[in-house]
Design a protein around this motif. Structure first.
Motif, short mmCIF file in Angstrom:
data_model
loop_
_atom_site.label_atom_id
_atom_site.label_comp_id
_atom_site.label_asym_id
_atom_site.label_seq_id
_atom_site.Cartn_x
_atom_site.Cartn_y
_atom_site.Cartn_z
N GLN A 291 0.97 -1.22 0.05
CA GLN A 291 0.09 -0.30 -0.21
C GLN A 291 0.87 1.26 0.08
OE1 GLN A 291 -3.21 0.17 -0.49
NE2 GLN A 291 -3.51 2.15 0.12
N VAL A 306 -1.62 -5.04 -1.04
CA VAL A 306 -2.71 -4.72 -1.73
C VAL A 306 -3.19 -6.09 -2.37
CG1 VAL A 306 -3.59 -3.64 -3.65
CG2 VAL A 306 -1.78 -2.59 -2.12
N ASP A 309 -7.16 -7.26 -7.93
CA ASP A 309 -8.35 -7.05 -8.20
C ASP A 309 -9.24 -8.27 -8.00
OD1 ASP A 309 -7.82 -4.36 -8.56
OD2 ASP A 309 -7.67 -4.51 -10.78
N ASP A 312 -10.66 -10.91 -2.27
CA ASP A 312 -10.85 -10.33 -0.95
C ASP A 312 -9.78 -10.56 0.11
OD1 ASP A 312 -12.15 -9.67 1.37
OD2 ASP A 312 -13.68 -11.09 1.27
N GLY A 331 -7.68 -4.65 6.59
CA GLY A 331 -7.73 -3.30 6.17
C GLY A 331 -8.87 -2.65 6.74
N ARG A 334 -11.63 2.71 4.38
CA ARG A 334 -11.77 2.49 2.72
C ARG A 334 -10.93 1.16 2.43
NH1 ARG A 334 -8.54 7.38 0.08
NH2 ARG A 334 -9.79 8.81 1.16
N LEU A 335 -9.93 0.82 3.13
CA LEU A 335 -9.30 -0.24 2.64
C LEU A 335 -9.76 -1.56 2.98
CD1 LEU A 335 -5.70 1.23 3.34
CD2 LEU A 335 -6.72 0.94 1.17
N ARG A 338 -9.56 -4.77 0.92
CA ARG A 338 -8.87 -4.46 -0.12
C ARG A 338 -7.25 -4.91 0.03
NH1 ARG A 338 -10.03 1.06 -2.10
NH2 ARG A 338 -8.35 0.79 -3.40
N VAL A 339 -6.83 -4.60 1.48
CA VAL A 339 -5.41 -4.81 1.94
C VAL A 339 -5.45 -5.93 3.04
CG1 VAL A 339 -4.64 -2.67 1.39
CG2 VAL A 339 -4.98 -3.04 3.66
#
Ligand code: PLP
Length: 390
Positions: A291, A306, A309, A312, A331, A334-335, A338-339
């Motif tokens: 990230q 990260v 795409d 999960d 995460g 907002r992450l 995604r991380v």
């Protein structure tokens, strides 16, 4: 249930060493008695030695969020302007605390992949010709993204702008893991807590206070009671607290500080940098991005990875936990999903780091997430090539 020990590899709370656990198990003593004064003084002095300050320290029985609030309410007045940075989840949360307290917050927008920009800080301070900004607040290590702010550069930017704002720094996930110098770097209030690099359970947090911040506290008019420095400082000179302290965590703090000094602070910081580098080599070999996108801001404390795409991160973490008994950090905001975050701070050796990375690589395989193998080997080779006997 499988055998062996659970791997707690979140970026705090961290693993508590046996020595610290044993210290915490001493009998609780009378916090108003003579015996306590030695413990109180030793705990405060120990903390000073890690924060690298000759100045005042106050220690709260509280989580880090309390010490955030303490830094603000003791130095500022309603409507005062505070310059803060949207480095990630924690930078944003601290700004929310300041807003809730009635301060006028300017939150410099950020991309959650880099730290505050010294040039931008300098520009904003130069523009503030009337010196309406009373404090600049910076998160040293943004735990949600794995980005470490370049504090000496940020301090230098404030000095170049000749701006008198106070510098407030959150060292919650950096202290005891990343080089930090309260006095030398001209920090006015350092905010920290127990459950990360200090290798203690949650429950202690603190402010280290410069003479300029103490001066500001005389003028500051935000309401304060529990967080008020004045009674803490008065009692602290004799090793006491104005209310009931977390006595057993103070035993632990004394022991943890002793352990940090036995290893040597510089060696502790080097160990964290080396483990972070090994982790990044594994992540890069797997073919994933970190990230943090600024090489000189990579955190020695944690690595936020990260996800490719459509994958999960929480499902991967769940697979790693259920198959390999390893907890990794989620995460945040907002992450979310995604991380995932690999904590490599606190009480950690090469074998434990390799075990963690092996668990992640095995988990990628179990979860069917496309990756290149060999990440653990890359980390292992780096660790072997840079290993020294303990
Ligand atoms: N600041 C940072 C950088 C953190 O990592 C955390 C927690 O992880 C906090 C503040 C909030 O601390 P606490 O959860 O102890 O209140």
């Amino acid at each position: 249930m499988s055998g062996g020990s659970h791997f707690l590899q979140i970026p705090g709370p961290t693993n508590v060493p046996d020595r610290v656990l044993r210290a915490i198990s001493y009998p609780t003593i009378d916090h108003r008695g003579a015996e306590f004064a030695d413990l109180g003084r030793a705990a405060l002095d120990g903390l000073r030695s890690v924060v690298r300050t000759e100045g005042d320290v106050v220690l709260y029985p509280a989580s880090g969020t309390g010490a955030w609030e303490a830094a603000l309410v003791n130095t500022l007045s309603p409507g005062d302007r505070v310059l803060m940075f949207e480095t990630g989840h924690f930078g944003t949360l601290w700004a929310g605390v300041a807003h809730d307290l009635g301060l006028e917050v300017t939150l410099v927008p950020g991309d959650w992949r880099s730290g505050p920009d010294p040039e931008e800080l300098e520009r904003r301070l130069r523009e503030d010709t009337e010196h309406l900004i009373k404090a600049v607040a910076i998160v040293h290590n943004e735990t949600s993204t794995g980005v470490t702010s370049r504090l000496p550069h940020l301090r230098a930017a404030m000095d170049r702008a000749h701006h008198p704002a106070l510098l407030l720094v959150d060292t919650i996930s950096s202290l005891g893991s990343v080089d930090y110098r309260h006095d030398e770097w001209g920090v006015d209030v350092t905010v920290g807590c127990s459950q990360k690099g200090l290798m203690l359970p949650p429950g202690l947090s603190f402010n280290a206070i410069s003479p300029k911040a103490r001066e500001a506290a005389h003028r500051a008019s935000l309401n304060r009671s529990y967080w008020d420095w004045a009674p803490m400082l008065e009692a602290g000179t004799k090793g006491f607290f104005p209310y009931t302290p977390a006595t057993n965590l103070l035993y632990g703090l004394k022991e943890a500080v002793a352990m940090l000094h036995e290893e040597g602070l510089d060696s502790v910081y080097a160990r964290h940098r080396r483990h972070a580098e090994a982790t990044r080599r594994a992540v890069g070999t797997w073919g994933f991005e970190t990230q943090c996108r600024v090489p000189e801001e990579h955190s020695p404390v944690l690595t936020a990875v990260v996800m490719p795409d459509g994958q999960d991160a929480d499902a991967l973490r769940a697979a790693i936990l259920s198959h390999f008994d390893i907890s990794l950090g989620a995460g945040l905001s907002r992450l979310s999903g995604r991380v995932f975050r690999i904590g490599h701070l606190g009480s950690l050796n090469d074998a434990a780091l390799l075990g963690t990375l092996a668990g992640v690589e095995a988990g990628l395989r179990v979860a069917g997430i496309s990756h290149r193998s060999g990440g653990v080997t890359a980390a292992l080779e780096y660790l072997a090539d840079t290993a020294t006997p303990s």
